[in-house]
Design an enzyme around this catalytic site. Structure first.
Site, PDB file in Angstrom:
ATOM      1  N   PRO A   2      47.975  41.342  50.242  1.00  0.00           N
ATOM      2  CA  PRO A   2      48.330  39.941  50.075  1.00  0.00           C
ATOM      3  C   PRO A   2      47.853  39.415  48.732  1.00  0.00           C
ATOM      4  O   PRO A   2      46.708  39.612  48.354  1.00  0.00           O
ATOM      5  CB  PRO A   2      47.592  39.245  51.222  1.00  0.00           C
ATOM      6  N   GLU A   3      48.734  38.762  48.023  1.00  0.00           N
ATOM      7  CA  GLU A   3      48.367  38.062  46.799  1.00  0.00           C
ATOM      8  C   GLU A   3      48.524  36.565  47.076  1.00  0.00           C
ATOM      9  O   GLU A   3      48.693  36.181  48.227  1.00  0.00           O
ATOM     10  CB  GLU A   3      49.264  38.537  45.639  1.00  0.00           C
ATOM     11  N   LYS A  58      42.758  34.227  46.538  1.00  0.00           N
ATOM     12  CA  LYS A  58      43.275  35.018  47.661  1.00  0.00           C
ATOM     13  C   LYS A  58      42.380  34.890  48.885  1.00  0.00           C
ATOM     14  O   LYS A  58      42.455  35.708  49.799  1.00  0.00           O
ATOM     15  CB  LYS A  58      43.398  36.493  47.253  1.00  0.00           C
ATOM     16  N   ARG A 156      42.350  49.443  56.537  1.00  0.00           N
ATOM     17  CA  ARG A 156      41.499  50.144  55.580  1.00  0.00           C
ATOM     18  C   ARG A 156      40.089  49.580  55.454  1.00  0.00           C
ATOM     19  O   ARG A 156      39.302  50.071  54.638  1.00  0.00           O
ATOM     20  CB  ARG A 156      42.209  50.199  54.222  1.00  0.00           C
ATOM     21  N   ARG A 199      40.169  38.021  26.737  1.00  0.00           N
ATOM     22  CA  ARG A 199      40.258  39.447  27.037  1.00  0.00           C
ATOM     23  C   ARG A 199      41.110  40.133  25.973  1.00  0.00           C
ATOM     24  O   ARG A 199      42.021  40.887  26.274  1.00  0.00           O
ATOM     25  CB  ARG A 199      40.888  39.646  28.429  1.00  0.00           C
ATOM     26  N   ARG A 309      46.608  51.158  37.785  1.00  0.00           N
ATOM     27  CA  ARG A 309      47.518  50.798  38.876  1.00  0.00           C
ATOM     28  C   ARG A 309      48.905  51.344  38.633  1.00  0.00           C
ATOM     29  O   ARG A 309      49.336  51.473  37.489  1.00  0.00           O
ATOM     30  CB  ARG A 309      47.650  49.271  39.007  1.00  0.00           C
TER      31      ARG A 309
END
Length: 322
Positions: A2-3, A58, A156, A199, A309
């Site tokens: 879920p985002e 989230k 998980r 960043r 990812r």
DNA sequence: CACTTGACCTGTCCGC
DNA sequence: TGCGGACAGGTCAAGT
């Protein structure tokens, strides 16, 4: 996984169902999923009623009477399943086919059914047809006084649920560090650019996934928004122009708003409060569409690895500058 | 400090 | 058919 849009959908559903319900009993058999002590549960959870449901990034916040809050993070496979009637062992229907637009099992929409069951959260790969609750992924069960139940399932075991004083919520490390809500008025292009420029030497995808830059973006929406802004995910932030970042900012708000409107979505078995599946998969433009044509130019979408990812790109629309 | 990688977990899928 | 390993991906801790 879920985002933001999925957690928002969960929040909207739970906010309709939970307020007013009184907690009668709590069961947990995986301490990491629910680390509170039995005395915490006895003192602050049992007997409390739900007063509201909020979301930040989230994270779900279920506010209780007695000034305590259940803080829930679904991580990748967490889900919250609400069962409105007392059933010792409740049969529940789930999606049968991944990626299809078939309606849910008729049980869920059958008005004659005595079972009212609403399922929220991430996909649940093991329950491909019909399962029972609690099942082997059930980590926490909340029993309410009226006989309804809320199951926290998490295959998980990465997700968690914690009971803390409501006043402590802003003091959680995550809450202190997490960046702005991307759909808030405060999240202007200027704010976004200033924050992501910090960043400078990392890839734009890693920066988008960094929750301290902005809240709520995960792997799906990182790929989708970068495709929309025509930026290769492996581009270093310092090599992305302000005008591209401006476009990315616009894309973030566009995509997240659309995803919420579609009821969110993740993979596999996710359904929303109305028992309907989020329609993200039919809306995704690159995510999990490797070997399929780019909706913009028709070039075959490729899958690679960026920021550790799985990453989906159109090699033509999202050229990587040298 | 900036940034990357590994750990946390279980289930699925692919190749041998 | 079974088995080992890669993979899934949010976040934090540990490493460079």
């Amino acid at each position: 996984m879920p985002e933001l849009p999925e957690v928002e959908t969960v929040k909207l559903g739970l906010a309709k169902l939970l307020p007013g319900l009184v907690i009668a009993h709590v069961k947990s058999d995986w301490p990491k999923s629910f680390p509170n002590s039995a005395s915490d549960v006895g003192s602050f959870l049992v007997g409390a009623s739900v007063v509201g449901v909020r979301r930040r990034a989230k994270v779900l916040l279920i506010d209780l009477s007695g000034l305590h809050t259940l803080v829930v993070h679904l991580k990748m496979t967490g889900q919250l399943v609400f069962v409105a009637e007392a059933q010792k062992s409740t049969e529940y229907p789930v999606q049968s086919t991944e990626g299809s637009d078939k309606p849910l099992d008729s049980k869920i929409q059958d008005p004659r059914s005595k079972i009212s069951q609403l399922r929220f959260g991430a996909g649940h790969p093991t329950s491909s047809l019909v399962g029972m609750l609690p099942d082997k992924s059930t980590r926490v069960t909340l029993d309410f006084k009226d006989g309804s139940k809320l199951f926290f399932n998490d295959q998980r075991k990465f997700g968690w649920m914690k009971l803390i004083p409501t006043s402590e919520v802003p003091n959680i490390d995550f809450m202190k560090k997490v960046g702005p809500e991307p759909l808030s008025d405060e999240f202007t292009a200027k704010v976004f650019i200033a924050r992501i420029r910090r960043r400078a030497n990392t890839t734009i995808k890693a920066a988008l996934l960094d929750q301290t830059v902005l809240a709520g973006i995960g792997n799906i929406y990182a790929d989708e928004t970068l495709w929309g802004a025509k930026i290769h995910p492996a581009t270093r932030v310092c090599d992305v122009s302000d005008s591209k970042l401006k476009k990315l900012h616009k894309e973030i708000r566009l995509v997240l708003n659309l995803a919420i409107k579609k009821g969110g979505s993740t993979n596999k078995n996710y359904v929303n409060a109305e028992g309907k599946k989020g329609s993200y998969m039919s809306f995704a433009r690159v995510f999990r569409r490797e070997n399929l044509p780019c909706p913009h130019c028709g070039t075959t979408i490729i899958k690679s690895r960026v920021a550790g990812r799985g990453t989906h790109t159109c090699p033509k629309c999202q050229e990587l500058a040298e």
